[in-house]
Write an enzyme that holds these catalytic residues in place. Structure first.
Site, short mmCIF file in Angstrom:
data_model
loop_
_atom_site.label_atom_id
_atom_site.label_comp_id
_atom_site.label_asym_id
_atom_site.label_seq_id
_atom_site.Cartn_x
_atom_site.Cartn_y
_atom_site.Cartn_z
N ASP A 184 4.64 5.60 2.53
CA ASP A 184 5.23 4.27 2.71
C ASP A 184 6.76 4.35 2.72
O ASP A 184 7.43 3.71 3.55
CB ASP A 184 4.79 3.32 1.60
CG ASP A 184 3.32 2.96 1.69
OD1 ASP A 184 2.68 3.30 2.71
OD2 ASP A 184 2.79 2.36 0.73
N LYS A 193 11.48 0.31 -1.30
CA LYS A 193 10.18 0.40 -1.97
C LYS A 193 10.50 0.94 -3.36
O LYS A 193 10.51 2.16 -3.60
CB LYS A 193 9.27 1.36 -1.21
CG LYS A 193 7.92 1.60 -1.85
CD LYS A 193 6.91 0.56 -1.47
CE LYS A 193 5.52 0.95 -1.97
NZ LYS A 193 4.50 -0.03 -1.61
#
Length: 236
Positions: free
Chosen positions: A55, A37
């Protein structure tokens, strides 16, 4: 660089859950998979007082390469807003070269890279660089996460068009049940299949705890690219 670039029809659409499930499923096939990410805005403190992005932590929990959270999410900002805005507020601007260098470094440690984008497909990062440009720079086939809710047909069709307009391959799409009250889901799935002209990699239902292990059984790898590698999965 081999792997997938995971984008979505919007923000909060399930990209992270699907990406984590993909990492788990690919690892079960014997691949060495690195989740990434590269840009994440929105942090909070855990019980130990450490700042983290939810996340990034989710993706980190899916991997089996012994990566650190900093390697999975190399560029994070505190405020939960568009990355370029968070970066400007904190005085730590997005650096294109650094983002790409982090991706290359992680790809060198794995067979496959699963990169999760930010929000939808065209989120601005710099005045002349957005997440679509990032996908082009990485050169990975794109997997589109479609949130099943009112408006998804238009959003999915526009995103698929944008992906192809950038010369990227739309490897497929995943339907994610973000709205449990969504009417005519099956009919919408049929419409999506016709609109997107790409294989469906699965339909993820509403899950009480959408861990990578829980999401993986709802995904199929039957349509995955035939990634060339000197380190093939052990079962092949």
């Amino acid at each position: 660089m081999q792997g997938l670039f995971v984008t979505g029809t919007d923000t909060e659409i399930g990209k992270t859950c699907v990406s984590g499930g993909l990492v788990h499923a690919l690892q079960a096939r014997g691949w060495r998979v690195a989740p990434l990410k590269p840009l994440a805005a929105g942090q909070r403190q855990d019980a130990d007082g450490r700042w983290f992005n939810e996340d990034v932590r989710h993706l980190h929990a899916a991997q089996a390469l012994g990566l650190s959270e900093a390697e999975v999410g190399p560029f994070q900002w505190r405020e939960a807003c568009a990355p370029h805005i968070a970066a400007a507020h904190e005085g730590r601007p997005v650096e294109r070269a650094a983002v790409l260098a982090a991706a290359r470094a992680l790809a060198a440690r794995a067979d496959l890279l699963v990169v999760e984008g930010v929000g939808g497909f065209r989120v601005p990062l710099l005045p002349d660089w957005d997440t679509a440009d990032l996908a082009v720079d990485l050169g990975l086939p794109v997997l589109l996460v479609v949130g099943l809710r009112l408006g998804c047909l238009n959003h999915a069709a526009l995103t698929a068009e944008a992906v192809r307009a950038r010369g990227l391959r739309l490897a497929g799409w995943v339907a994610n049940a973000v709205d449990p009250a969504f009417a005519h889901a099956d009919l919408n799935l049929s419409s999506l299949q016709a609109l997107l002209r790409a294989p469906c990699w699965g339909r993820v239902p509403r899950l009480a705890d959408p861990t990578p292990r829980a999401v993986a059984p709802h995904l199929t790898l039957d349509h995955a690219p035939a990634w060339p590698s000197t380190r093939r999965p052990s079962h092949v």
